[in-house]
Write a protein that holds these residues in place. Sequence first.
Motif, PDB file in Angstrom:
ATOM      1  N   ARG A  26     -23.860   2.026  -0.420  1.00  0.00           N
ATOM      2  CA  ARG A  26     -23.459   1.579   0.911  1.00  0.00           C
ATOM      3  C   ARG A  26     -21.949   1.413   1.041  1.00  0.00           C
ATOM      4  NH1 ARG A  26     -27.741   2.317   3.445  1.00  0.00           N
ATOM      5  NH2 ARG A  26     -29.685   1.701   2.444  1.00  0.00           N
ATOM      6  N   GLU A  27     -21.346   0.633   0.147  1.00  0.00           N
ATOM      7  CA  GLU A  27     -19.911   0.371   0.275  1.00  0.00           C
ATOM      8  C   GLU A  27     -19.057   1.608   0.031  1.00  0.00           C
ATOM      9  OE1 GLU A  27     -16.458  -2.596  -1.502  1.00  0.00           O
ATOM     10  OE2 GLU A  27     -18.573  -3.084  -1.772  1.00  0.00           O
ATOM     11  N   PRO A  28     -19.275   2.352  -1.087  1.00  0.00           N
ATOM     12  CA  PRO A  28     -18.400   3.501  -1.312  1.00  0.00           C
ATOM     13  C   PRO A  28     -18.533   4.619  -0.284  1.00  0.00           C
ATOM     14  CG  PRO A  28     -20.154   3.430  -2.954  1.00  0.00           C
ATOM     15  CD  PRO A  28     -20.205   2.129  -2.219  1.00  0.00           C
ATOM     16  N   LEU A  29     -19.713   4.719   0.346  1.00  0.00           N
ATOM     17  CA  LEU A  29     -19.919   5.811   1.305  1.00  0.00           C
ATOM     18  C   LEU A  29     -19.876   5.335   2.754  1.00  0.00           C
ATOM     19  CD1 LEU A  29     -22.750   7.868  -0.439  1.00  0.00           C
ATOM     20  CD2 LEU A  29     -20.267   8.154  -0.585  1.00  0.00           C
ATOM     21  N   GLY A  30     -19.937   4.036   2.983  1.00  0.00           N
ATOM     22  CA  GLY A  30     -19.890   3.523   4.345  1.00  0.00           C
ATOM     23  C   GLY A  30     -21.128   3.850   5.149  1.00  0.00           C
ATOM     24  N   ILE A  31     -22.295   3.843   4.482  1.00  0.00           N
ATOM     25  CA  ILE A  31     -23.530   4.215   5.171  1.00  0.00           C
ATOM     26  C   ILE A  31     -24.212   2.983   5.754  1.00  0.00           C
ATOM     27  CG2 ILE A  31     -23.887   6.286   3.795  1.00  0.00           C
ATOM     28  CD1 ILE A  31     -25.835   4.753   2.077  1.00  0.00           C
ATOM     29  N   ILE A  32     -25.208   3.219   6.595  1.00  0.00           N
ATOM     30  CA  ILE A  32     -25.898   2.160   7.320  1.00  0.00           C
ATOM     31  C   ILE A  32     -26.758   1.339   6.366  1.00  0.00           C
ATOM     32  CG2 ILE A  32     -27.558   1.694   9.170  1.00  0.00           C
ATOM     33  CD1 ILE A  32     -26.738   4.418  10.363  1.00  0.00           C
ATOM     34  N   GLY A  33     -26.713   0.011   6.527  1.00  0.00           N
ATOM     35  CA  GLY A  33     -27.548  -0.875   5.730  1.00  0.00           C
ATOM     36  C   GLY A  33     -28.941  -1.025   6.331  1.00  0.00           C
ATOM     37  N   VAL A  34     -29.835  -1.654   5.573  1.00  0.00           N
ATOM     38  CA  VAL A  34     -31.211  -1.874   6.018  1.00  0.00           C
ATOM     39  C   VAL A  34     -31.327  -3.279   6.596  1.00  0.00           C
ATOM     40  CG1 VAL A  34     -33.626  -2.033   5.313  1.00  0.00           C
ATOM     41  CG2 VAL A  34     -32.140  -0.286   4.292  1.00  0.00           C
ATOM     42  N   GLU A  35     -31.847  -3.359   7.805  1.00  0.00           N
ATOM     43  CA  GLU A  35     -32.046  -4.659   8.445  1.00  0.00           C
ATOM     44  C   GLU A  35     -33.161  -5.426   7.753  1.00  0.00           C
ATOM     45  OE1 GLU A  35     -31.107  -4.129  13.090  1.00  0.00           O
ATOM     46  OE2 GLU A  35     -32.801  -2.951  12.366  1.00  0.00           O
ATOM     47  N   SER A  36     -33.056  -6.734   7.758  1.00  0.00           N
ATOM     48  CA  SER A  36     -34.105  -7.573   7.191  1.00  0.00           C
ATOM     49  C   SER A  36     -35.170  -7.857   8.248  1.00  0.00           C
ATOM     50  CB  SER A  36     -33.517  -8.891   6.674  1.00  0.00           C
ATOM     51  OG  SER A  36     -32.913  -9.606   7.737  1.00  0.00           O
ATOM     52  N   GLY A  37     -36.324  -8.343   7.807  1.00  0.00           N
ATOM     53  CA  GLY A  37     -37.369  -8.780   8.717  1.00  0.00           C
ATOM     54  C   GLY A  37     -38.198  -7.691   9.348  1.00  0.00           C
ATOM     55  N   SER A  79     -30.829  11.140   5.977  1.00  0.00           N
ATOM     56  CA  SER A  79     -30.966   9.797   6.545  1.00  0.00           C
ATOM     57  C   SER A  79     -30.230   9.678   7.884  1.00  0.00           C
ATOM     58  CB  SER A  79     -30.392   8.772   5.570  1.00  0.00           C
ATOM     59  OG  SER A  79     -28.973   8.830   5.572  1.00  0.00           O
ATOM     60  N   PRO A  80     -30.479   8.586   8.621  1.00  0.00           N
ATOM     61  CA  PRO A  80     -29.750   8.371   9.888  1.00  0.00           C
ATOM     62  C   PRO A  80     -28.237   8.333   9.709  1.00  0.00           C
ATOM     63  CG  PRO A  80     -31.629   6.901   9.758  1.00  0.00           C
ATOM     64  CD  PRO A  80     -31.520   7.564   8.412  1.00  0.00           C
ATOM     65  N   SER A  81     -27.778   7.997   8.502  1.00  0.00           N
ATOM     66  CA  SER A  81     -26.332   7.959   8.268  1.00  0.00           C
ATOM     67  C   SER A  81     -25.689   9.319   8.479  1.00  0.00           C
ATOM     68  CB  SER A  81     -26.043   7.471   6.843  1.00  0.00           C
ATOM     69  OG  SER A  81     -26.440   6.125   6.688  1.00  0.00           O
ATOM     70  N   ALA A  82     -26.467  10.391   8.339  1.00  0.00           N
ATOM     71  CA  ALA A  82     -25.928  11.742   8.522  1.00  0.00           C
ATOM     72  C   ALA A  82     -25.398  11.940   9.939  1.00  0.00           C
ATOM     73  CB  ALA A  82     -27.002  12.781   8.209  1.00  0.00           C
ATOM     74  N   ARG A  83     -25.918  11.161  10.892  1.00  0.00           N
ATOM     75  CA  ARG A  83     -25.476  11.292  12.280  1.00  0.00           C
ATOM     76  C   ARG A  83     -24.225  10.466  12.562  1.00  0.00           C
ATOM     77  NH1 ARG A  83     -31.165  10.181  13.240  1.00  0.00           N
ATOM     78  NH2 ARG A  83     -32.315  12.106  13.616  1.00  0.00           N
ATOM     79  N   HIS A  84     -23.865   9.597  11.635  1.00  0.00           N
ATOM     80  CA  HIS A  84     -22.778   8.647  11.901  1.00  0.00           C
ATOM     81  C   HIS A  84     -21.524   8.890  11.070  1.00  0.00           C
ATOM     82  CE1 HIS A  84     -25.481   6.223  14.381  1.00  0.00           C
ATOM     83  NE2 HIS A  84     -26.392   6.413  13.446  1.00  0.00           N
ATOM     84  N   GLN A 104     -17.261  16.237   6.569  1.00  0.00           N
ATOM     85  CA  GLN A 104     -16.093  16.346   5.695  1.00  0.00           C
ATOM     86  C   GLN A 104     -15.729  14.983   5.104  1.00  0.00           C
ATOM     87  OE1 GLN A 104     -12.718  18.263   7.475  1.00  0.00           O
ATOM     88  NE2 GLN A 104     -11.326  17.719   5.811  1.00  0.00           N
ATOM     89  N   VAL A 105     -15.821  13.932   5.911  1.00  0.00           N
ATOM     90  CA  VAL A 105     -15.523  12.586   5.422  1.00  0.00           C
ATOM     91  C   VAL A 105     -16.519  12.185   4.339  1.00  0.00           C
ATOM     92  CG1 VAL A 105     -15.413  10.138   6.059  1.00  0.00           C
ATOM     93  CG2 VAL A 105     -14.453  11.884   7.584  1.00  0.00           C
TER      94      VAL A 105
END
Length: 292
Positions: free
Chosen positions: A201-212, A252-257, A261-262
């Motif tokens: 998550r931190e090194p790639l800046g990808i979306i985290g998983v919500e709790s609950g 994953s959904p992170s691919a859209r965000h 290249q980044v």
Amino acid sequence: MLADVIDVLADPQDGTALRGADDFARLVSESGHSFDVARQGYVTLAAGAGLKHPGDSAEMVAARETFLGRGHFAPFVEAVTESVSHVVEMAGLPDSAEPVICEVGAGTGYYLSHTLDSIEGARGVGLDVSVAAAKRLAHCHGRVGAVVADAWSRLPIADAAVDAVAVVFAPRNPAEFARILKPAGEVVVLTADPGHLDELREPLGIIGVESGKVERMRTQAEGHLELAGEPERVEFEMTLDQESIATQIGMSPSARHIEPQVLAERIVRLPRSMTVTARGTITRWRRAGGDS
């Protein structure tokens, strides 16, 4: 193939039964609606104005097929298959039965195929909003019918027609699940837990998983579905090289965000291989008011 599950499918507009026409080049409903079967073997069954979202792109689908094909999520696949098999076994079906498993958000059919291989005579209906996914889904297994459909609309499935619904990291529509389930059927849901793939998550800046997520599902399901048994936690470590990390993020959904290249630049800065932890929860749901 669609012909194997035609008795389960229904017109998404009015729920009437479908039949094959012109050697299954089309599906036609009792109310006269016609749906063309694509040459790749899938059919689009969408109500009203059609699909509101295109779903995963061809690139995302290809990334998913590569990542899953390498077996990285094998413990998830085994856990889902075991849960669905348990549901079918506990239903007490006769030996001659051909149980129907419907997977919502089936993607490439990786999970559904594995489940069908583990349940003798089972038939599968794979639903996904992505046409790119449906093209692969249609050929994932000889007993799968591939359908493009919106999980948030009326599902193109007949009432009380399926023995189990599987939902793997995909949208959940409790009211529709309750409608299509047979009385003894259950819904098997795999959701990601907080901390899933946290090492990335931190090194790639990808979306985290919500709790609950399980608690929200319980609230959304009120009046339609209720928990059947205790939630099952599934946690395991994977060793991923940079290419596998790229395909995991790519599916994953992170691919859209994140710009490709980044993302590529960030992945190159990672170690050549990393230990990454997968975390999820499997829950089973039955119709509300069912026997304990």
